[in-house]
Design a protein around this motif. Structure first.
Motif, PDB file in Angstrom:
ATOM      1  N   ILE A  76       0.850  -1.199   0.000  1.00 36.97           N
ATOM      2  CA  ILE A  76       0.000   0.000   0.000  1.00 36.97           C
ATOM      3  C   ILE A  76       0.881   1.244   0.000  1.00 36.97           C
ATOM      4  CG2 ILE A  76      -0.315   0.271   2.515  1.00 36.97           C
ATOM      5  CD1 ILE A  76      -3.379   0.689   1.712  1.00 36.97           C
ATOM      6  N   SER A  77       0.404   2.306  -0.637  1.00 39.08           N
ATOM      7  CA  SER A  77       1.245   3.491  -0.823  1.00 39.08           C
ATOM      8  C   SER A  77       1.482   4.250   0.479  1.00 39.08           C
ATOM      9  CB  SER A  77       0.603   4.442  -1.836  1.00 39.08           C
ATOM     10  OG  SER A  77      -0.480   5.109  -1.226  1.00 39.08           O
ATOM     11  N   ASP A  78       2.613   4.953   0.544  1.00 38.01           N
ATOM     12  CA  ASP A  78       2.971   5.731   1.730  1.00 38.01           C
ATOM     13  C   ASP A  78       1.956   6.834   2.005  1.00 38.01           C
ATOM     14  OD1 ASP A  78       5.136   4.232   2.321  1.00 38.01           O
ATOM     15  OD2 ASP A  78       6.625   5.569   1.431  1.00 38.01           O
ATOM     16  N   GLU A  79       1.341   7.384   0.932  1.00 39.80           N
ATOM     17  CA  GLU A  79       0.395   8.489   1.163  1.00 39.80           C
ATOM     18  C   GLU A  79      -0.842   8.012   1.939  1.00 39.80           C
ATOM     19  OE1 GLU A  79      -1.098  10.199  -2.554  1.00 39.80           O
ATOM     20  OE2 GLU A  79      -0.548   8.353  -3.586  1.00 39.80           O
ATOM     21  N   ILE A  80      -1.197   6.726   1.790  1.00 36.00           N
ATOM     22  CA  ILE A  80      -2.305   6.169   2.590  1.00 36.00           C
ATOM     23  C   ILE A  80      -1.795   5.839   3.998  1.00 36.00           C
ATOM     24  CG2 ILE A  80      -3.947   4.247   2.824  1.00 36.00           C
ATOM     25  CD1 ILE A  80      -4.740   6.110   0.581  1.00 36.00           C
ATOM     26  N   LYS A  81      -0.625   5.225   4.050  1.00 33.36           N
ATOM     27  CA  LYS A  81      -0.035   4.855   5.348  1.00 33.36           C
ATOM     28  C   LYS A  81       0.075   6.045   6.297  1.00 33.36           C
ATOM     29  CE  LYS A  81       3.288   1.237   4.270  1.00 33.36           C
ATOM     30  NZ  LYS A  81       4.687   0.912   4.460  1.00 33.36           N
ATOM     31  N   LYS A  82       0.474   7.190   5.742  1.00 35.10           N
ATOM     32  CA  LYS A  82       0.692   8.395   6.561  1.00 35.10           C
ATOM     33  C   LYS A  82      -0.568   8.876   7.266  1.00 35.10           C
ATOM     34  CE  LYS A  82       4.433  10.386   3.883  1.00 35.10           C
ATOM     35  NZ  LYS A  82       4.588  11.162   2.634  1.00 35.10           N
TER      36      LYS A  82
END
Length: 258
Positions: free
Chosen positions: A173-179
């Motif tokens: 999953i992308s970092d922009e969602i993780k953040k």
């Protein structure tokens, strides 16, 4: 027989702060006895001694106790209601900074699903989800954000393309969602609950608890919600006494704090 289960429950509570009295005994005891057998241990006393001195066995035990069956957008029909009815109503009521708590979040599938679903209504920079679980190991897995194909099968295609990268046979999953997700350790049966939540999501977890423990958890969720906030529960669950607790039932699995 492995010995005195009552004493074992007390020993486990002293070690982990997990209260086994809150779980349905027959079911839980059977699971624990199976795990102890797999470790070639013949008594509860010896097993407690093992998990006291062996960190890996201790983590294995906590991981085994917690029920981790998770997938993205589990029960898609309910996520459709969340997307088309619940989110728009919450944004209208509370504005763009909605406080969301994903309780007993397991491996992160649910809080990440919440961020993706809400991203259709709000900019990512406005989205923040608190995600909690009792199990350190699953929280580590959640922070890693790597999932198999089956886990992400129900993610809408546009979001799958936008937010996942294929890594071998897995999907990152992308970092922009993780953040947008903050993961924390939390025990539903003993730790303080966050306050002023606009949406609490706790699905297919409470079924493992006794009726008394369920009532306490639902009471705490009620207190934890802001006026007009919503509790989203799992398709395997019912809140029979929701009126007494102060909830209004919006749809089958959505309960509003009156």
């Amino acid at each position: 027989m492995l010995g005195d289960y009552e004493k074992f429950k007390k020993d486990v509570f002293a070690l982990t702060k997990i209260d086994l009295n809150a779980y349905k005994e027959k079911q839980m005891r059977r699971r624990i006895d199976t795990l102890i057998g797999k470790n070639k241990i013949t008594s509860y006393t010896d097993y407690v001694a093992l998990i006291k001195k062996d960190k890996e066995k201790f983590e294995q035990f906590v991981n085994f106790l917690t029920i981790n069956v998770s997938e993205f957008y589990r029960n898609p029909d309910q996520w459709k209601i969340l997307d088309t009815e619940v989110f728009p109503a919450l944004i209208k009521k509370f504005g763009k900074n909605i406080k969301i708590w994903s309780a007993a979040c397991s491996t992160g599938d649910e809080p990440y699903s919440l961020v993706m679903a809400l991203s259709k209504h709000l900019p990512l920079s406005n989205i923040k989800v608190i995600a909690t679980d009792i199990d350190k190991q699953v929280l580590d897995t959640a922070r890693m954000g790597l999932y198999n194909e089956k886990s992400i099968a129900s993610v809408p295609e546009d979001l799958k393309k936008k937010y996942f990268t294929k890594v071998g046979a897995s999907y990152q999953i992308s970092d922009e969602i993780k953040k947008r997700v903050e993961f924390k350790e939390h025990n539903l049966l003993k730790d303080p609950y966050p306050s002023g939540c606009h949406l609490i999501v706790c699905r297919n977890v409470v079924i493992y608890f006794t009726e008394e423990a369920k009532d306490k958890i639902y009471e705490n969720f009620y207190q934890s919600l802001a006026q007009g906030g919503v509790l989203f529960i799992g398709s395997t669950e019912q809140i029979m006494n929701y009126k007494e607790l102060g909830f209004i039932r919006n749809k089958s699995f959505f309960f509003e704090k009156a």
